[in-house]
Scaffold this motif. Structure first.
Motif, PDB file in Angstrom:
ATOM      1  N   MET A 111       0.849  -1.199   0.000  1.00  0.00           N
ATOM      2  CA  MET A 111       0.000   0.000   0.000  1.00  0.00           C
ATOM      3  C   MET A 111       0.879   1.242   0.000  1.00  0.00           C
ATOM      4  O   MET A 111       1.914   1.286   0.675  1.00  0.00           O
ATOM      5  CB  MET A 111      -0.897   0.004   1.246  1.00  0.00           C
ATOM      6  N   ALA A 112       0.507   2.250  -0.771  1.00  0.00           N
ATOM      7  CA  ALA A 112       1.278   3.489  -0.831  1.00  0.00           C
ATOM      8  C   ALA A 112       1.310   4.154   0.537  1.00  0.00           C
ATOM      9  O   ALA A 112       0.439   3.935   1.380  1.00  0.00           O
ATOM     10  CB  ALA A 112       0.661   4.434  -1.850  1.00  0.00           C
ATOM     11  N   ARG A 135       5.148  12.080   0.117  1.00  0.00           N
ATOM     12  CA  ARG A 135       4.901  10.794  -0.528  1.00  0.00           C
ATOM     13  C   ARG A 135       6.228  10.158  -0.943  1.00  0.00           C
ATOM     14  O   ARG A 135       7.185  10.865  -1.271  1.00  0.00           O
ATOM     15  CB  ARG A 135       4.009  10.985  -1.753  1.00  0.00           C
ATOM     16  N   GLN A 136       6.263   8.844  -0.943  1.00  0.00           N
ATOM     17  CA  GLN A 136       7.476   8.115  -1.310  1.00  0.00           C
ATOM     18  C   GLN A 136       8.003   8.576  -2.663  1.00  0.00           C
ATOM     19  O   GLN A 136       9.202   8.791  -2.849  1.00  0.00           O
ATOM     20  CB  GLN A 136       7.187   6.613  -1.331  1.00  0.00           C
ATOM     21  N   SER A 190      -7.050   9.520   4.698  1.00  0.00           N
ATOM     22  CA  SER A 190      -7.917  10.259   3.765  1.00  0.00           C
ATOM     23  C   SER A 190      -7.385  10.220   2.340  1.00  0.00           C
ATOM     24  O   SER A 190      -8.136  10.407   1.387  1.00  0.00           O
ATOM     25  CB  SER A 190      -8.074  11.716   4.216  1.00  0.00           C
ATOM     26  N   GLN A 191      -6.084   9.964   2.205  1.00  0.00           N
ATOM     27  CA  GLN A 191      -5.455   9.893   0.888  1.00  0.00           C
ATOM     28  C   GLN A 191      -5.219   8.453   0.445  1.00  0.00           C
ATOM     29  O   GLN A 191      -4.526   8.206  -0.551  1.00  0.00           O
ATOM     30  CB  GLN A 191      -4.121  10.655   0.908  1.00  0.00           C
ATOM     31  N   GLY A 192      -5.751   7.499   1.204  1.00  0.00           N
ATOM     32  CA  GLY A 192      -5.600   6.088   0.855  1.00  0.00           C
ATOM     33  C   GLY A 192      -4.194   5.560   1.055  1.00  0.00           C
ATOM     34  O   GLY A 192      -3.749   4.659   0.330  1.00  0.00           O
ATOM     35  N   THR A 202       3.073   2.165  10.196  1.00  0.00           N
ATOM     36  CA  THR A 202       3.879   1.024   9.752  1.00  0.00           C
ATOM     37  C   THR A 202       5.214   0.908  10.476  1.00  0.00           C
ATOM     38  O   THR A 202       5.571  -0.168  10.945  1.00  0.00           O
ATOM     39  CB  THR A 202       4.125   1.093   8.238  1.00  0.00           C
ATOM     40  N   SER A 203       5.969   1.999  10.568  1.00  0.00           N
ATOM     41  CA  SER A 203       7.309   1.905  11.159  1.00  0.00           C
ATOM     42  C   SER A 203       7.770   3.263  11.656  1.00  0.00           C
ATOM     43  O   SER A 203       7.236   4.307  11.255  1.00  0.00           O
ATOM     44  CB  SER A 203       8.316   1.374  10.126  1.00  0.00           C
ATOM     45  N   ILE A 204       8.766   3.237  12.523  1.00  0.00           N
ATOM     46  CA  ILE A 204       9.401   4.467  13.000  1.00  0.00           C
ATOM     47  C   ILE A 204      10.909   4.230  13.036  1.00  0.00           C
ATOM     48  O   ILE A 204      11.380   3.172  13.459  1.00  0.00           O
ATOM     49  CB  ILE A 204       8.862   4.890  14.385  1.00  0.00           C
ATOM     50  N   GLU A 205      11.662   5.212  12.556  1.00  0.00           N
ATOM     51  CA  GLU A 205      13.121   5.119  12.507  1.00  0.00           C
ATOM     52  C   GLU A 205      13.715   6.480  12.834  1.00  0.00           C
ATOM     53  O   GLU A 205      13.091   7.518  12.573  1.00  0.00           O
ATOM     54  CB  GLU A 205      13.598   4.710  11.113  1.00  0.00           C
ATOM     55  N   ASN A 206      14.920   6.487  13.389  1.00  0.00           N
ATOM     56  CA  ASN A 206      15.614   7.756  13.616  1.00  0.00           C
ATOM     57  C   ASN A 206      16.751   7.899  12.614  1.00  0.00           C
ATOM     58  O   ASN A 206      17.332   6.918  12.163  1.00  0.00           O
ATOM     59  CB  ASN A 206      16.120   7.858  15.057  1.00  0.00           C
TER      60      ASN A 206
END
Length: 264
Positions: free
Chosen positions: A1-2, A37-38, A145-147, A199-203
């Motif tokens: 998923m985006a 966005r990616q 809201s943006q899918g 989904t995830s968290i990173e520093n």
């Protein structure tokens, strides 16, 4: 998923009872930055690099150092006024053209203390927990809201990395812990929503190019709470880079930038 990535930075003092170095009339703690966005990350990085190359900037862009012309930006104070005006004009245009959405939570520290929150919560409840929960919840709602899903990258601080990551885990496991009588009007996400969206968290270190952009955005968002004519913020608004500009008017209170503990 985006997905969207929330590049998360902070400004001000996170401890309710510690001096911030800011004036009493503009004493904030804020957390936020940019949603991107990616597929737009490479373009944003290229824009940042082009500006840095033009001005010979080899250190991370850091808004407070730039404004105060100190540390790695002391060179700016040695330029002519014409050159300084040109730099700031180009920097504002760069921020306004980045394909990102500015979002944040700004807490007025004096207002926080006046409402008794510092005494109500134990000393483990730092200002950054309130700000983190609010800005991540609103970012998640916008992503939905943006899918899209939401992942988070925040600026590394060895002393705080595990603390911030624990806030993320707590949201996924327990949801928001604010008073339901007060927060219900903001239509908060429930635990199932957090689990399906986060989904995830990173520093990452401050050299991260997109965190540098987040630094400028959250500073501008925070300063706007005290200075509505701050030129960087107004330029971002003109280009609809602040989330409030992308929402229907009746959705701003639940999804937009949150100014918390401010007197109306």
């Amino acid at each position: 998923m985006a997905s969207y990535t929330l590049y998360l930075d902070e400004t001000g003092a996170r401890h309710p009872d510690r001096a911030s170095g800011l004036s009493a009339r503009s004493d904030w703690f804020a957390m936020g930055g940019i949603l991107i966005r990616q597929e737009d990350k490479e373009e944003a990085e290229q824009q940042r690099d082009a500006l840095a190359e033009k001005w010979g900037v080899t250190s991370p862009f850091h808004m407070t150092d730039m404004i105060n012309e100190r540390s790695k930006f002391s060179w700016l104070g040695r330029r002519t006024q014409r050159e300084r005006d040109e730099f700031w004009s180009e920097y504002r245009e760069f921020l306004a053209n980045v394909p990102a959405v500015g979002i944040g939570c700004v807490i007025d520290r004096a207002g926080y203390a006046a409402r008794g929150y510092a005494e109500k919560h134990d000393d483990k409840w730092l200002l950054c927990r309130s700000a983190f929960d609010i800005v991540v919840e609103r970012s998640a709602k916008y992503a939905v809201s943006q899918g899209r899903q939401l992942n988070i990258i925040f600026e590394s601080d060895v002393a705080m990395n595990s603390v911030v990551e624990s806030y993320f885990t707590n949201l996924k496991e327990n949801g928001l812990e604010f008073d339901k009588n007060n927060s219900g009007k903001y239509q908060p996400l429930d635990v199932a929503d957090f689990q399906s969206t986060l989904t995830s968290i990173e520093n990452r270190p401050k050299e991260n190019k997109l965190l540098q952009i987040a630094d400028s955005y959250i500073y501008a968002i925070a300063r706007r709470g005290y200075d509505k004519k701050f030129d960087v913020y107004r330029r971002l608004m003109d280009s609809k880079r602040i989330i409030d500009c992308l929402l229907e008017k009746d959705a701003v209170s639940a999804l937009g930038v949150k100014y918390y503990c401010f007197d109306k």
